[in-house]
Design a protein around this motif. Structure first.
Motif, mmCIF file in Angstrom:
data_model
loop_
_atom_site.group_PDB
_atom_site.id
_atom_site.type_symbol
_atom_site.label_atom_id
_atom_site.label_comp_id
_atom_site.label_asym_id
_atom_site.label_seq_id
_atom_site.Cartn_x
_atom_site.Cartn_y
_atom_site.Cartn_z
ATOM 1 N N GLU A 157 0.838 -1.205 0.000
ATOM 2 C CA GLU A 157 0.000 0.000 0.000
ATOM 3 C C GLU A 157 0.876 1.259 0.000
ATOM 4 O O GLU A 157 0.615 2.215 -0.740
ATOM 5 N N ASN A 196 -7.990 -4.425 5.568
ATOM 6 C CA ASN A 196 -8.220 -5.840 5.912
ATOM 7 C C ASN A 196 -7.478 -6.238 7.189
ATOM 8 O O ASN A 196 -6.857 -7.301 7.256
ATOM 9 N N VAL A 197 -7.562 -5.375 8.162
ATOM 10 C CA VAL A 197 -6.893 -5.585 9.446
ATOM 11 C C VAL A 197 -7.899 -5.486 10.604
ATOM 12 O O VAL A 197 -7.922 -6.343 11.489
HETATM 13 C C1 SAM Z 1 -5.251 -9.751 5.784
HETATM 14 S S1 SAM Z 1 -3.637 -9.121 5.998
HETATM 15 C C2 SAM Z 1 -3.774 -7.553 5.153
HETATM 16 C C3 SAM Z 1 -2.431 -7.037 4.719
HETATM 17 C C4 SAM Z 1 -2.500 -5.790 3.847
HETATM 18 N N1 SAM Z 1 -2.980 -4.635 4.579
HETATM 19 C C5 SAM Z 1 -3.382 -6.091 2.675
HETATM 20 O O1 SAM Z 1 -4.543 -5.656 2.661
HETATM 21 O O2 SAM Z 1 -2.900 -6.788 1.766
HETATM 22 C C6 SAM Z 1 -3.626 -8.617 7.685
HETATM 23 C C7 SAM Z 1 -2.290 -8.052 8.074
HETATM 24 O O3 SAM Z 1 -2.393 -7.539 9.401
HETATM 25 C C8 SAM Z 1 -1.347 -8.065 10.176
HETATM 26 N N2 SAM Z 1 -1.823 -8.173 11.553
HETATM 27 C C9 SAM Z 1 -2.825 -8.933 12.025
HETATM 28 N N3 SAM Z 1 -2.933 -8.819 13.359
HETATM 29 C C10 SAM Z 1 -1.961 -7.946 13.744
HETATM 30 C C11 SAM Z 1 -1.529 -7.418 14.993
HETATM 31 N N4 SAM Z 1 -2.119 -7.795 16.132
HETATM 32 N N5 SAM Z 1 -0.512 -6.565 15.012
HETATM 33 C C12 SAM Z 1 0.111 -6.188 13.869
HETATM 34 N N6 SAM Z 1 -0.238 -6.664 12.645
HETATM 35 C C13 SAM Z 1 -1.250 -7.531 12.584
HETATM 36 C C14 SAM Z 1 -1.039 -9.419 9.552
HETATM 37 O O4 SAM Z 1 0.257 -9.907 9.863
HETATM 38 C C15 SAM Z 1 -1.212 -9.115 8.075
HETATM 39 O O5 SAM Z 1 -0.048 -8.636 7.475
#
Ligand code: SAM
Length: 307
Positions: free
Chosen positions: A152, A214-215
């Motif tokens: 992104e 998507n987080v």
């Molecule tokens: C579904 S992926 C989305 C990645 C990117 N934003 C995309 O849309 O392609 C979710 C991302 O959030 C990160 N993530 C999930 N829980 C997290 C946390 N507690 N702290 C930091 N990162 C986290 C994951 O490692 C992953 O890279």
């Protein structure tokens, strides 16, 4: 197996093709000879013509998607074409990967890391809409939560003049392998990537734009508390947010609309709407103007208005 369609309505085609695909193993190809799709150039889907009902190639591709198949390269057959539908396997990395909340679920070696959202036309269209709406002045300080491999931030860098002095593109993620790969792909300023667990809230700092695509929906996070923290403590006075909510999943390498069948409390679309509407209502309460756009990923862009 081969089928032949000419004047049949879509209801009949759906039933015949579903039955044919239901009778074969994953990976097998079902053929169907149909009127040439280019006949549909000046016709609506299914409109009768002398040669049969007009249907463009994208309608056949959409039908394939609904029936658990993918459309392969069609073969000419005189003034008609032979379509080839390859049955997909039910395999999906969403089911097979590490459990939700595991820091390496989305690691650099995961299947997820092979699928770049910016290679999906639907996502790119929504992203461009959202950036147009956000109209972010540069140089700016940008924070990407759950940045994964940094795509992104790299897309921002490529599409707008991020300026050198004062611009910051900071990405945080709890996956150490994803952050290492992001640093390798996008070394040096204005990029900065840090391993950070969002369970402890956003990283320190004040930003002009915070991205969380998507987080926030993750079952292992309190996405609503995270959004409140961003808005209250980490956003400049006229700051922007760009939030993403998933409405698609990969099935056997193909992207299919509709998200989270395993996790959804009720019908999956309802949960998506609840998430988006809740975030949108909150942003409006906090003096944001918003735009919701997109299909496979629903993007909610918000601009805080000056008091
Ligand atoms: C579904 S992926 C989305 C990645 C990117 N934003 C995309 O849309 O392609 C979710 C991302 O959030 C990160 N993530 C999930 N829980 C997290 C946390 N507690 N702290 C930091 N990162 C986290 C994951 O490692 C992953 O890279």
């Amino acid at each position: 197996m081969s089928l032949r369609f000419t004047h049949e309505p879509l209801t009949a085609i759906w039933a015949a093709l579903a039955a044919a695909l239901g009778a074969v193993e994953a990976g097998a190809v079902v053929g169907a000879e149909v009127p040439h799709p280019d006949l549909a150039a000046q016709r609506y889907d299914g409109e009768p013509t002398a040669a049969g009902r007009a249907r463009p190639l994208e309608a056949w591709a959409e039908l394939a998607a609904h029936l658990g198949a993918t459309l392969l390269m069609p073969e000419p057959a005189g003034d008609r074409v032979r379509l080839r539908f390859r049955k997909l396997s039910a395999r999906s990395w969403h089911r097979e990967s590490l459990p939700s909340g595991h820091p390496e679920k989305y690691g650099a070696d995961s299947d997820f890391a092979r699928a770049c959202k910016f290679e999906q036309p639907g996502f790119l269209a929504a992203w461009r809409d959202a950036l147009g709406f956000l109209d972010l002045p540069w140089p700016a300080r940008v924070l990407s939560l759950g940045c994964h491999l940094g795509a992104e931030l790299a897309a921002l860098r490529a599409q707008v003049d991020t300026g050198s002095a004062g611009a910051l593109l900071l990405g945080v993620d709890h996956s150490a392998s994803a952050i290492a790969e992001a640093r390798r792909r996008h070394p040096g300023p204005p990029f900065d990537f840090q391993v950070h667990d969002l369970a402890h809230g956003p990283p320190e700092g004040l930003f002009d734009l915070v991205i969380a695509i998507n987080v926030l929906h993750s079952r292992a996070l309190d996405g609503r508390a995270l959004l409140r923290a961003v808005v209250k403590r980490h956003l400049a006075a006229e700051g922007r947010v760009l939030l993403g909510f998933p409405n698609a999943r990969h099935v056997d390498h193909r992207l299919r609309m509709g998200a989270r069948p395993k996790h959804a409390q009720g019908p999956e679309l309802s949960q998506l709407l609840v998430d988006v509407m809740h975030a949108r209502r909150y942003l409006h309460q906090q003096r944001f103007k918003t735009l919701a756009t997109g299909t496979g990923t629903v993007l909610l862009a918000g601009r805080r208005l000056s008091p």
